[in-house]
Design a protein around this motif. Structure first.
Motif, PDB file in Angstrom:
ATOM      1  N   ASN A  45       0.850  -1.193   0.000  1.00 28.56           N
ATOM      2  CA  ASN A  45       0.000   0.000   0.000  1.00 28.56           C
ATOM      3  C   ASN A  45       0.891   1.250   0.000  1.00 28.56           C
ATOM      4  N   VAL A  46       0.282   2.434  -0.092  1.00 30.41           N
ATOM      5  CA  VAL A  46       1.066   3.673  -0.227  1.00 30.41           C
ATOM      6  C   VAL A  46       1.974   3.883   0.988  1.00 30.41           C
ATOM      7  N   ARG A  47       1.434   3.632   2.160  1.00 29.67           N
ATOM      8  CA  ARG A  47       2.229   3.797   3.395  1.00 29.67           C
ATOM      9  C   ARG A  47       3.485   2.941   3.355  1.00 29.67           C
ATOM     10  N   ASP A  48       3.303   1.651   3.025  1.00 24.13           N
ATOM     11  CA  ASP A  48       4.452   0.741   3.031  1.00 24.13           C
ATOM     12  C   ASP A  48       5.387   0.985   1.846  1.00 24.13           C
ATOM     13  N   SER A  49       4.839   1.447   0.721  1.00 22.09           N
ATOM     14  CA  SER A  49       5.682   1.808  -0.430  1.00 22.09           C
ATOM     15  C   SER A  49       6.615   2.955  -0.047  1.00 22.09           C
ATOM     16  N   THR A  50       6.038   3.955   0.627  1.00 25.34           N
ATOM     17  CA  THR A  50       6.830   5.127   1.033  1.00 25.34           C
ATOM     18  C   THR A  50       7.898   4.721   2.045  1.00 25.34           C
ATOM     19  N   LYS A  51       7.506   3.898   3.007  1.00 23.62           N
ATOM     20  CA  LYS A  51       8.480   3.423   4.011  1.00 23.62           C
ATOM     21  C   LYS A  51       9.616   2.654   3.342  1.00 23.62           C
ATOM     22  N   PHE A  52       9.265   1.804   2.371  1.00 23.05           N
ATOM     23  CA  PHE A  52      10.263   1.001   1.660  1.00 23.05           C
ATOM     24  C   PHE A  52      11.265   1.907   0.944  1.00 23.05           C
ATOM     25  N   ILE A  53      10.749   2.904   0.212  1.00 27.44           N
ATOM     26  CA  ILE A  53      11.633   3.805  -0.547  1.00 27.44           C
ATOM     27  C   ILE A  53      12.513   4.627   0.397  1.00 27.44           C
ATOM     28  N   ASN A  54      11.925   5.129   1.476  1.00 28.22           N
ATOM     29  CA  ASN A  54      12.713   5.899   2.453  1.00 28.22           C
ATOM     30  C   ASN A  54      13.836   5.052   3.045  1.00 28.22           C
ATOM     31  N   ALA A  55      13.490   3.820   3.433  1.00 25.68           N
ATOM     32  CA  ALA A  55      14.469   2.952   4.109  1.00 25.68           C
ATOM     33  C   ALA A  55      15.566   2.501   3.144  1.00 25.68           C
ATOM     34  N   LYS A  56      15.160   2.130   1.942  1.00 25.43           N
ATOM     35  CA  LYS A  56      16.136   1.555   1.008  1.00 25.43           C
ATOM     36  C   LYS A  56      17.024   2.610   0.348  1.00 25.43           C
ATOM     37  N   TYR A  57      16.447   3.780   0.063  1.00 27.82           N
ATOM     38  CA  TYR A  57      17.198   4.778  -0.714  1.00 27.82           C
ATOM     39  C   TYR A  57      17.530   6.045   0.075  1.00 27.82           C
ATOM     40  N   GLY A  58      17.195   6.038   1.370  1.00 24.94           N
ATOM     41  CA  GLY A  58      17.602   7.162   2.222  1.00 24.94           C
ATOM     42  C   GLY A  58      16.814   8.448   2.016  1.00 24.94           C
ATOM     43  N   TYR A  59      15.591   8.329   1.481  1.00 26.90           N
ATOM     44  CA  TYR A  59      14.756   9.529   1.337  1.00 26.90           C
ATOM     45  C   TYR A  59      14.010   9.795   2.639  1.00 26.90           C
ATOM     46  N   LYS A  60      13.371  10.988   2.692  1.00 25.40           N
ATOM     47  CA  LYS A  60      12.556  11.311   3.874  1.00 25.40           C
ATOM     48  C   LYS A  60      11.183  11.815   3.410  1.00 25.40           C
ATOM     49  N   ILE A  61      10.550  11.037   2.571  1.00 28.47           N
ATOM     50  CA  ILE A  61       9.233  11.431   2.045  1.00 28.47           C
ATOM     51  C   ILE A  61       8.176  11.220   3.140  1.00 28.47           C
ATOM     52  N   ALA A  62       7.333  12.223   3.355  1.00 28.70           N
ATOM     53  CA  ALA A  62       6.250  12.079   4.339  1.00 28.70           C
ATOM     54  C   ALA A  62       5.140  11.227   3.723  1.00 28.70           C
ATOM     55  N   ILE A  63       4.631  10.270   4.501  1.00 28.26           N
ATOM     56  CA  ILE A  63       3.563   9.386   4.020  1.00 28.26           C
ATOM     57  C   ILE A  63       2.348  10.219   3.599  1.00 28.26           C
ATOM     58  N   ARG A  64       2.090  11.288   4.349  1.00 27.59           N
ATOM     59  CA  ARG A  64       0.955  12.178   4.044  1.00 27.59           C
ATOM     60  C   ARG A  64       1.098  12.760   2.625  1.00 27.59           C
ATOM     61  N   ASP A  65       2.319  13.172   2.273  1.00 31.78           N
ATOM     62  CA  ASP A  65       2.553  13.752   0.937  1.00 31.78           C
ATOM     63  C   ASP A  65       2.359  12.700  -0.159  1.00 31.78           C
ATOM     64  N   ALA A  66       2.877  11.498   0.094  1.00 35.22           N
ATOM     65  CA  ALA A  66       2.731  10.420  -0.897  1.00 35.22           C
ATOM     66  C   ALA A  66       1.251  10.108  -1.106  1.00 35.22           C
ATOM     67  N   ARG A  67       0.487  10.086  -0.023  1.00 36.26           N
ATOM     68  CA  ARG A  67      -0.953   9.803  -0.133  1.00 36.26           C
ATOM     69  C   ARG A  67      -1.655  10.850  -0.991  1.00 36.26           C
ATOM     70  N   GLN A  68      -1.270  12.118  -0.792  1.00 31.60           N
ATOM     71  CA  GLN A  68      -1.886  13.209  -1.568  1.00 31.60           C
ATOM     72  C   GLN A  68      -1.634  13.041  -3.063  1.00 31.60           C
ATOM     73  N   VAL A  69      -0.392  12.697  -3.405  1.00 36.17           N
ATOM     74  CA  VAL A  69      -0.046  12.539  -4.820  1.00 36.17           C
ATOM     75  C   VAL A  69      -0.798  11.338  -5.408  1.00 36.17           C
ATOM     76  N   TYR A  70      -0.804  10.233  -4.683  1.00 41.30           N
ATOM     77  CA  TYR A  70      -1.524   9.043  -5.170  1.00 41.30           C
ATOM     78  C   TYR A  70      -3.003   9.363  -5.363  1.00 41.30           C
ATOM     79  N   LYS A  71      -3.542  10.111  -4.420  1.00 46.05           N
ATOM     80  CA  LYS A  71      -4.972  10.448  -4.478  1.00 46.05           C
ATOM     81  C   LYS A  71      -5.292  11.180  -5.783  1.00 46.05           C
ATOM     82  N   SER A  72      -4.382  12.063  -6.216  1.00 43.51           N
ATOM     83  CA  SER A  72      -4.641  12.851  -7.425  1.00 43.51           C
ATOM     84  C   SER A  72      -4.657  11.982  -8.691  1.00 43.51           C
TER      85      SER A  72
END
Length: 216
Positions: A45-72
């Motif tokens: 899901n979007v939450r776990d996708s964001t966590k995966f990308i942050n953990a694996k590639y060292g990003y700090k994307i907020a789950i809230r922001d990812a949800r907003q983009v997916y929603k659009s």
């Protein structure tokens, strides 16, 4: 007896369209979308996708922001682009005829689920719809959502068949103790589905009916 369906990649071909939109989606979040990312987040899901990308590639994307983009992108993907996959309605009709209970257990949001149900007139087929995105379940491969559906129907895992298209979902289904039918597609076909009880190219395959003990 109970049949539980995942939605993306099982009922509709949305995974293909999400993957095609992936570069745009993640570009909005400042991330270059690669094949590795596509494969890494498939079935999450979007939450776990964001966590995966942050953990694996060292990003700090907020789950809230990812949800907003997916929603659009939801209207585009679910209402305009995605279509029912082969054999879906025939199988669901047959299950209904045989008095099998039918449920949906998806990582997609309820908004996405409603779009799919509306577009394809499927509301009456699913007695229960659960979402790891909008309910307090850990996402797949955790079996929590499948365990919850079986509890809701008071049905044991050995009386339950789960339909999944990606490895996290298959792992989730197997961890719940149920039988799992895997339907890989172009994006998930590189996964090793050997833990599934049955692997088919589409739900129109006679092997599905045989496996479930349905007459064709």
């Amino acid at each position: 007896e109970l049949a539980i369906f995942d939605m993306d990649g099982v009922l509709v071909d949305s995974e293909v369209h999400w993957a095609a939109a992936g570069p745009q989606i993640w570009d909005k979040l400042g991330i270059k979308y690669t094949k590795d990312i596509e494969r890494g987040i498939l079935g999450l899901n979007v939450r776990d996708s964001t966590k995966f990308i942050n953990a694996k590639y060292g990003y700090k994307i907020a789950i809230r922001d990812a949800r907003q983009v997916y929603k659009s992108f939801r209207k585009l993907i679910y209402t305009e682009r995605s279509q029912l996959l082969p054999g879906v309605m025939a199988l669901i009709d047959e299950l209904k005829k045989n008095k099998v209970k039918i449920a949906l257990a998806s990582g997609a949001s309820f908004e996405s689920i409603e779009r799919v149900m509306d577009k394809h007139n499927m509301h009456n087929y699913f007695e229960v719809k659960f979402s790891t995105a909008d309910m307090r379940f850990p996402g797949k491969p955790d079996p929590a959502i499948y365990n919850a559906v079986m509890r809701k129907f008071k049905v044991s895992p050995r009386q339950t068949a789960i339909f999944e298209d990606a490895l996290p979902g298959v792992q989730s289904g197997k961890a719940s103790g149920a039988k799992v039918i895997a339907i890989p597609h172009n994006i998930s076909k590189h996964n090793d589905f050997s833990i599934a009880d049955l692997v088919v190219k589409s739900l129109a395959d006679n092997k599905v009916y045989k496996f479930l003990g349905l007459k064709i």
